[in-house]
Write a protein that holds these residues in place. Structure first.
Motif, short mmCIF file in Angstrom:
data_model
loop_
_atom_site.label_atom_id
_atom_site.label_comp_id
_atom_site.label_asym_id
_atom_site.label_seq_id
_atom_site.Cartn_x
_atom_site.Cartn_y
_atom_site.Cartn_z
N ARG A 430 0.83 -1.21 0.00
CA ARG A 430 0.00 0.00 0.00
C ARG A 430 0.86 1.26 0.00
N MET A 431 2.01 1.21 0.65
CA MET A 431 2.91 2.38 0.66
C MET A 431 3.46 2.66 -0.73
N ARG A 432 3.74 1.61 -1.49
CA ARG A 432 4.23 1.81 -2.86
C ARG A 432 3.14 2.38 -3.76
N LEU A 433 1.90 1.95 -3.54
CA LEU A 433 0.79 2.53 -4.29
C LEU A 433 0.57 3.99 -3.89
N PHE A 434 0.88 4.30 -2.64
CA PHE A 434 0.75 5.68 -2.17
C PHE A 434 1.66 6.60 -2.97
N TRP A 435 2.86 6.15 -3.29
CA TRP A 435 3.78 6.99 -4.06
C TRP A 435 3.22 7.28 -5.45
N GLN A 436 2.54 6.32 -6.04
CA GLN A 436 1.92 6.57 -7.35
C GLN A 436 0.80 7.61 -7.23
N SER A 437 0.05 7.52 -6.13
CA SER A 437 -1.02 8.50 -5.93
C SER A 437 -0.44 9.89 -5.67
N VAL A 438 0.71 9.95 -5.00
CA VAL A 438 1.37 11.23 -4.78
C VAL A 438 1.72 11.88 -6.11
N ARG A 439 2.25 11.08 -7.02
CA ARG A 439 2.61 11.64 -8.33
C ARG A 439 1.37 12.16 -9.06
N THR A 440 0.29 11.38 -9.01
CA THR A 440 -0.94 11.81 -9.67
C THR A 440 -1.48 13.11 -9.07
N GLN A 441 -1.49 13.19 -7.73
CA GLN A 441 -1.97 14.39 -7.07
C GLN A 441 -1.11 15.61 -7.40
N LEU A 442 0.20 15.38 -7.53
CA LEU A 442 1.09 16.49 -7.84
C LEU A 442 0.87 16.99 -9.27
N VAL A 443 0.63 16.05 -10.21
CA VAL A 443 0.34 16.45 -11.59
C VAL A 443 -0.92 17.31 -11.64
N GLU A 444 -1.94 16.93 -10.86
CA GLU A 444 -3.22 17.63 -10.88
C GLU A 444 -3.25 18.85 -9.96
N MET A 445 -2.21 19.05 -9.17
CA MET A 445 -2.21 20.16 -8.21
C MET A 445 -2.14 21.50 -8.92
N PRO A 446 -3.02 22.43 -8.59
CA PRO A 446 -2.96 23.78 -9.19
C PRO A 446 -1.64 24.47 -8.84
N ASP A 447 -1.21 25.33 -9.73
CA ASP A 447 0.08 25.99 -9.54
C ASP A 447 0.10 26.84 -8.27
N ASP A 448 -1.01 27.53 -7.97
CA ASP A 448 -1.02 28.37 -6.78
C ASP A 448 -0.90 27.54 -5.50
N GLU A 449 -1.48 26.35 -5.50
CA GLU A 449 -1.34 25.46 -4.33
C GLU A 449 0.10 24.98 -4.18
N PHE A 450 0.72 24.63 -5.31
CA PHE A 450 2.12 24.21 -5.25
C PHE A 450 3.00 25.34 -4.73
N LEU A 451 2.75 26.55 -5.20
CA LEU A 451 3.56 27.69 -4.76
C LEU A 451 3.34 27.98 -3.28
N SER A 452 2.15 27.73 -2.77
CA SER A 452 1.89 27.96 -1.35
C SER A 452 2.67 26.95 -0.50
N HIS A 453 2.77 25.70 -0.97
CA HIS A 453 3.59 24.70 -0.26
C HIS A 453 5.07 25.13 -0.26
N ARG A 454 5.52 25.58 -1.41
CA ARG A 454 6.92 26.00 -1.51
C ARG A 454 7.20 27.19 -0.61
N LYS A 455 6.26 28.12 -0.56
CA LYS A 455 6.44 29.30 0.30
C LYS A 455 6.46 28.91 1.77
N ALA A 456 5.59 27.99 2.17
CA ALA A 456 5.55 27.55 3.57
C ALA A 456 6.87 26.89 3.98
N LEU A 457 7.43 26.07 3.09
CA LEU A 457 8.71 25.43 3.40
C LEU A 457 9.83 26.45 3.46
N TYR A 458 9.80 27.44 2.55
CA TYR A 458 10.81 28.49 2.56
C TYR A 458 10.78 29.26 3.88
#
Length: 574
Positions: A430-458
């Motif tokens: 199930r953990m290996r399938l989780f990584w595939q779902s992570v990739r799918t979610q990242l592909v579908e993630m809106p750019d503004d949401e991705f930038l908000s994650h990057r800003k929070a980590l910064y």
């Protein structure tokens, strides 16, 4: 004449041969007790202490020599502050660098408190400090010195000073940490060192400071630490096997072997280790960080070798310190390419029915841009991993992801799950399938949401240290690992600002979905361990059974050591 006194002891009443027939018994606990009055002769003796020589045993507490009285803040010349310490997060500077000591200094530019942290690293001239005997003896030695120092360390703690000896067997060093109010910190540091040198002299007479009672207490304490590991959570056992497979040391030992060697050690072994006078070595690393002037730091740096020599002569006239063995650098295993390794084991705790699956994805030695991208990936999966693996699929109650650094420069991503409902084979799938779902979610993630994650980590990277000790620990880590890259986190943060979604996706594809991996699967009691089926996996990797993590660590290629860096010394007097 008006006092209520309680006296209790394990051997009291019947055990002490007294007649307890007239004693009362507690209703709830069945404890026997009696209520009596103090004898007249004893009462008179207490009322007249001078006349019966009791006064010679009564006195006020001795003055606490560690109590601070000077709370003034040190001020450096304006040109020095402007050139070296203009920012709150300015790194320390090396103000002495020779064959004896490497002295680092930084004033408190962030918190402006009358406190200081003093860290000293002593190299241990042993052939292999990482071997089990070396590690055990180093731990015993530090426990011994901490026990001996308790005579005055309590008074120091009441005055806001704290000191501790700590082993660092992976680096082959023993460290002394002193922190607290700056006025008497140097005095406390000297007392700790003088006490250690004093126990060296005492060891010539069978070490009066290390009697059989203290020895048994030290051994018992360390034995309890080993025993507690066997009763620990099963995920800690998985991490133990992971580390065994990663670290390449000449003479690796299991926990069981360490316990056996601890039982075979004697007082004479610890005294022999102590008599080597390993503290009298060159290559000491010292950091003084806080409310201290450069001149005071240099004075302490000169005093430490003199104390270790047992000589107050000027350094130029004193006998030279013994040459130290080179500082040990931990070597990390280089994983074979296109290989998925699987290890299956059993929890040591016979009453623990929990299982654990741990996945280790090696990235090797990475540059700063890749490090930034890897940090962003770990940030992106933290919440989804908990939500999917724990809340939705209920694989376990412990879900943890971590960016792991081995040997100061080798990076990897770790994901683990611990629970009782599913076996670790199912967890791993199930953990290996989780990584595939992570990739799918990242592909579908809106750019503004991705930038908000990057800003929070910064913002997390650029967050200031909470206190002086936290800042000191960060600087000290860069000094002891000899990278001297004090601005590493801000540098990673700068590269983070240019990382894109495509960079993260390529990292997932290259190193997670189609890269090498290590799967540690720990089975709880009552569950049989299935056989590992070797062969080609769906991602094209070879699946191989890992039967002995220690042997694997000894037989693989190793990552190269990080390049050595020159230390530039500055003169704060010029």
């Amino acid at each position: 004449e008006n006092m209520l006194m309680f006296v209790g002891a394990p051997e009291y009443g019947k055990e002490a041969g007294e007649d307890t027939s007239s004693w009362q018994t507690d209703t709830w606990y069945g404890t026997q007790y009696r209520i009596t009055t103090v004898e007249q002769s004893t009462s008179e003796k207490w009322q007249n202490p001078v006349g019966n020589q009791l006064a010679s045993h009564l006195h006020l507490p001795h003055p606490n020599e560690f109590l601070p009285s000077d709370f003034d803040l040190v001020t450096l010349p304006e040109n020095t502050m402007k050139q070296y310490f203009s920012k709150k997060d300015s790194p320390p500077v090396c103000i002495q660098n020779d064959s004896e000591i490497q002295l680092w200094y930084k004033p408190d530019t962030a918190f402006r408190m009358p406190k200081v942290n003093i860290f000293v690293s002593f190299p241990v001239p042993a052939k292999d400090p990482t071997s089990s005997v070396g590690g055990v003896v180093m731990s015993l030695w530090t426990e011994w010195q901490n026990e001996v120092a308790n005579v005055f360390a309590y008074a120091a703690s009441m005055a806001g000073l704290h000191g501790e000896w700590a082993p660092n067997p992976k680096r082959g060093t023993i460290e002394l940490h002193v922190s607290g109010y700056s006025h008497k910190a140097a005095l406390f540091c000297r007392r700790l060192l003088e006490t250690t040198v004093g126990t060296t002299a005492a060891s010539d007479d069978d070490a009066p400071s290390l009697d059989s009672e203290l020895w048994e207490r030290l051994v018992h304490k360390m034995c309890d630490q080993y025993q507690s590991f066997f009763m620990a959570q099963v995920y800690q056992h998985a991490i133990y096997y992971m580390d065994q497979s990663l670290e390449a040391v000449p003479t690796p030992r299991t926990i069981e072997q360490r316990m056996m060697e601890l039982e075979q050690l004697t007082i004479a072994d610890l005294i022999a280790f102590h008599k080597k006078n390993f503290l009298s070595t060159s290559g000491l690393q010292i950091m003084v960080h806080g409310n201290v002037a450069p001149e005071q730091a240099i004075e302490l740096g000169k005093a430490i070798p003199q104390i270790l020599r047992g000589s107050s002569e000027p350094i130029a006239e004193a006998p030279p310190l013994k040459a130290a063995a080179p500082t040990l650098q931990q070597r990390i295993v280089q994983f074979p390419r296109d290989t998925s390794l699987v290890f299956r084991g059993k929890s040591w705790n016979e009453e623990n029915t929990n299982h654990c699956a741990l996945q280790y994805y090696p990235f090797g030695i990475v540059d700063l841009p890749t490090n930034a991208c890897l940090s962003l990936l770990r940030h992106l999966i933290a919440e989804p991993a908990y939500n999917q693996l724990r809340t939705q699929e209920q694989l376990g109650y412990v879900v943890h992801s971590q960016l792991k650094t081995s040997g100061d420069h080798v990076k990897a991503l770790v994901l683990l799950v611990q629970g009782e409902a599913k076996d670790p084979v199912h967890m791993d799938e199930r953990m290996r399938l989780f990584w595939q779902s992570v990739r799918t979610q990242l592909v579908e993630m809106p750019d503004d949401e991705f930038l908000s994650h990057r800003k929070a980590l910064y913002e997390n990277f650029m967050e200031s240290k909470k206190n002086l000790l936290q800042e000191s620990a960060s600087h000290w880590n860069h000094i002891t690992n000899q990278t001297y890259h004090f601005d590493r986190i801000p540098d990673i943060a700068k590269h983070l600002q240019t990382r894109t979604k495509q960079d993260v996706l390529q990292l997932i594809d290259r190193c997670i979905l189609y890269g090498s991996s290590l799967s540690i699967q720990m089975f709880g009691q009552g569950t049989e361990i299935p056989e590992i089926i070797e062969g080609n996996a769906e991602n094209g990797n070879r699946t191989l059974a890992l039967s002995d993590p220690i042997e694997f660590g000894r037989t693989q290629s190793l990552h190269p050591l990080p390049p050595t860096k020159e230390v530039q010394m500055v003169n704060l007097h010029s």
